[in-house]
Motif scaffolding. Sequence first.
Motif, PDB file in Angstrom:
ATOM      1  N   UNK A  40      61.219  23.923  56.794  1.00  0.00           N
ATOM      2  CA  UNK A  40      60.446  24.069  55.566  1.00  0.00           C
ATOM      3  C   UNK A  40      61.003  23.032  54.595  1.00  0.00           C
ATOM      4  N   UNK A  41      60.140  22.134  54.143  1.00  0.00           N
ATOM      5  CA  UNK A  41      60.551  21.102  53.194  1.00  0.00           C
ATOM      6  C   UNK A  41      60.096  21.529  51.807  1.00  0.00           C
ATOM      7  N   UNK A  42      61.032  21.541  50.875  1.00  0.00           N
ATOM      8  CA  UNK A  42      60.729  21.987  49.517  1.00  0.00           C
ATOM      9  C   UNK A  42      61.173  20.898  48.538  1.00  0.00           C
ATOM     10  N   UNK A  43      60.200  20.420  47.744  1.00  0.00           N
ATOM     11  CA  UNK A  43      60.492  19.452  46.682  1.00  0.00           C
ATOM     12  C   UNK A  43      60.413  20.188  45.349  1.00  0.00           C
ATOM     13  N   UNK A  95      64.219  26.819  59.901  1.00  0.00           N
ATOM     14  CA  UNK A  95      63.772  28.216  59.978  1.00  0.00           C
ATOM     15  C   UNK A  95      64.944  29.146  60.296  1.00  0.00           C
ATOM     16  N   UNK A  96      65.801  28.751  61.199  1.00  0.00           N
ATOM     17  CA  UNK A  96      66.952  29.588  61.559  1.00  0.00           C
ATOM     18  C   UNK A  96      67.828  29.846  60.329  1.00  0.00           C
ATOM     19  N   UNK A  97      68.085  28.818  59.554  1.00  0.00           N
ATOM     20  CA  UNK A  97      68.893  28.946  58.340  1.00  0.00           C
ATOM     21  C   UNK A  97      68.231  29.911  57.351  1.00  0.00           C
ATOM     22  N   UNK A  98      66.927  29.737  57.139  1.00  0.00           N
ATOM     23  CA  UNK A  98      66.201  30.628  56.234  1.00  0.00           C
ATOM     24  C   UNK A  98      66.221  32.064  56.737  1.00  0.00           C
ATOM     25  N   UNK A  99      66.135  32.230  58.047  1.00  0.00           N
ATOM     26  CA  UNK A  99      66.114  33.580  58.638  1.00  0.00           C
ATOM     27  C   UNK A  99      67.463  34.268  58.482  1.00  0.00           C
ATOM     28  N   UNK A 100      68.548  33.555  58.763  1.00  0.00           N
ATOM     29  CA  UNK A 100      69.867  34.203  58.705  1.00  0.00           C
ATOM     30  C   UNK A 100      70.325  34.417  57.265  1.00  0.00           C
ATOM     31  N   UNK A 101      69.719  33.694  56.324  1.00  0.00           N
ATOM     32  CA  UNK A 101      70.014  33.903  54.912  1.00  0.00           C
ATOM     33  C   UNK A 101      68.831  34.540  54.191  1.00  0.00           C
ATOM     34  N   UNK A 133      66.163  29.884  67.997  1.00  0.00           N
ATOM     35  CA  UNK A 133      64.799  29.425  68.277  1.00  0.00           C
ATOM     36  C   UNK A 133      63.739  30.022  67.364  1.00  0.00           C
ATOM     37  N   UNK A 134      64.137  30.747  66.337  1.00  0.00           N
ATOM     38  CA  UNK A 134      63.157  31.393  65.465  1.00  0.00           C
ATOM     39  C   UNK A 134      62.318  30.339  64.746  1.00  0.00           C
ATOM     40  N   UNK A 135      61.056  30.674  64.565  1.00  0.00           N
ATOM     41  CA  UNK A 135      60.151  29.804  63.829  1.00  0.00           C
ATOM     42  C   UNK A 135      59.521  30.563  62.680  1.00  0.00           C
ATOM     43  N   UNK A 136      58.749  29.851  61.901  1.00  0.00           N
ATOM     44  CA  UNK A 136      58.038  30.441  60.772  1.00  0.00           C
ATOM     45  C   UNK A 136      56.568  30.539  61.142  1.00  0.00           C
ATOM     46  N   UNK A 137      56.021  31.737  61.068  1.00  0.00           N
ATOM     47  CA  UNK A 137      54.609  31.916  61.420  1.00  0.00           C
ATOM     48  C   UNK A 137      53.706  31.995  60.198  1.00  0.00           C
ATOM     49  N   UNK A 138      54.274  32.176  59.011  1.00  0.00           N
ATOM     50  CA  UNK A 138      53.449  32.219  57.817  1.00  0.00           C
ATOM     51  C   UNK A 138      54.251  32.168  56.538  1.00  0.00           C
ATOM     52  N   UNK A 139      53.603  31.668  55.484  1.00  0.00           N
ATOM     53  CA  UNK A 139      54.193  31.610  54.150  1.00  0.00           C
ATOM     54  C   UNK A 139      53.126  32.054  53.166  1.00  0.00           C
ATOM     55  N   UNK A 157      69.818  27.722  48.275  1.00  0.00           N
ATOM     56  CA  UNK A 157      69.967  27.519  49.718  1.00  0.00           C
ATOM     57  C   UNK A 157      70.004  26.031  50.046  1.00  0.00           C
ATOM     58  N   UNK A 158      69.110  25.280  49.421  1.00  0.00           N
ATOM     59  CA  UNK A 158      69.085  23.838  49.664  1.00  0.00           C
ATOM     60  C   UNK A 158      70.343  23.153  49.154  1.00  0.00           C
ATOM     61  N   UNK A 159      70.711  23.458  47.931  1.00  0.00           N
ATOM     62  CA  UNK A 159      71.883  22.840  47.304  1.00  0.00           C
ATOM     63  C   UNK A 159      73.165  23.138  48.083  1.00  0.00           C
ATOM     64  N   UNK A 160      73.303  24.364  48.566  1.00  0.00           N
ATOM     65  CA  UNK A 160      74.539  24.806  49.209  1.00  0.00           C
ATOM     66  C   UNK A 160      74.410  24.913  50.729  1.00  0.00           C
ATOM     67  N   UNK A 161      73.390  24.282  51.294  1.00  0.00           N
ATOM     68  CA  UNK A 161      73.080  24.450  52.715  1.00  0.00           C
ATOM     69  C   UNK A 161      74.266  24.179  53.636  1.00  0.00           C
ATOM     70  N   UNK A 162      74.975  23.093  53.423  1.00  0.00           N
ATOM     71  CA  UNK A 162      76.072  22.738  54.326  1.00  0.00           C
ATOM     72  C   UNK A 162      77.181  23.797  54.308  1.00  0.00           C
TER      73      UNK A 162
END
Length: 120
Positions: free
Chosen positions: A17-20, A31-37, A59-65, A94-99
């Motif tokens: 998911x790309x967010x500007x 998606x995995x990162x978003x799912x676990x957080x 292997x989790x994916x995003x099916x909808x937003x 999440x983006x800022x602190x992703x690493x």
Amino acid sequence: MTATPTEITLHQKSKTLEVAFDDGARYTLPAEFLRVYSPSAEVRGHGEGQEVLQVGKRNVGISGIEPVGQYAIKITFDDGHDSGLYSWDYLYGLGRDQEILWQNYLSRLEKADASREPAR
């Protein structure tokens, strides 16, 4: 002051998911990162120390937003998880602190002798 997304793009093939944001920040969140957080109570618990370690989500994916008002999105994952609202502040963090967050997650998996790989 909260940064607001100017663009949210789901990349199905790369499962990201790309967010500007309006302050110029742009993050690519797997998606995995978003799912676990996920900000859901199912993942975060109801208080400090009640977090539930998410395993097998490689292997989790995003099916909808879906948009939620002018302040968040609801993400539906292909493993059926669909609770928790990703506010603009939460996504930005999440983006800022992703690493750091990702390394923390990998450390927690290792300590729990758990895996990112789905159960067979």
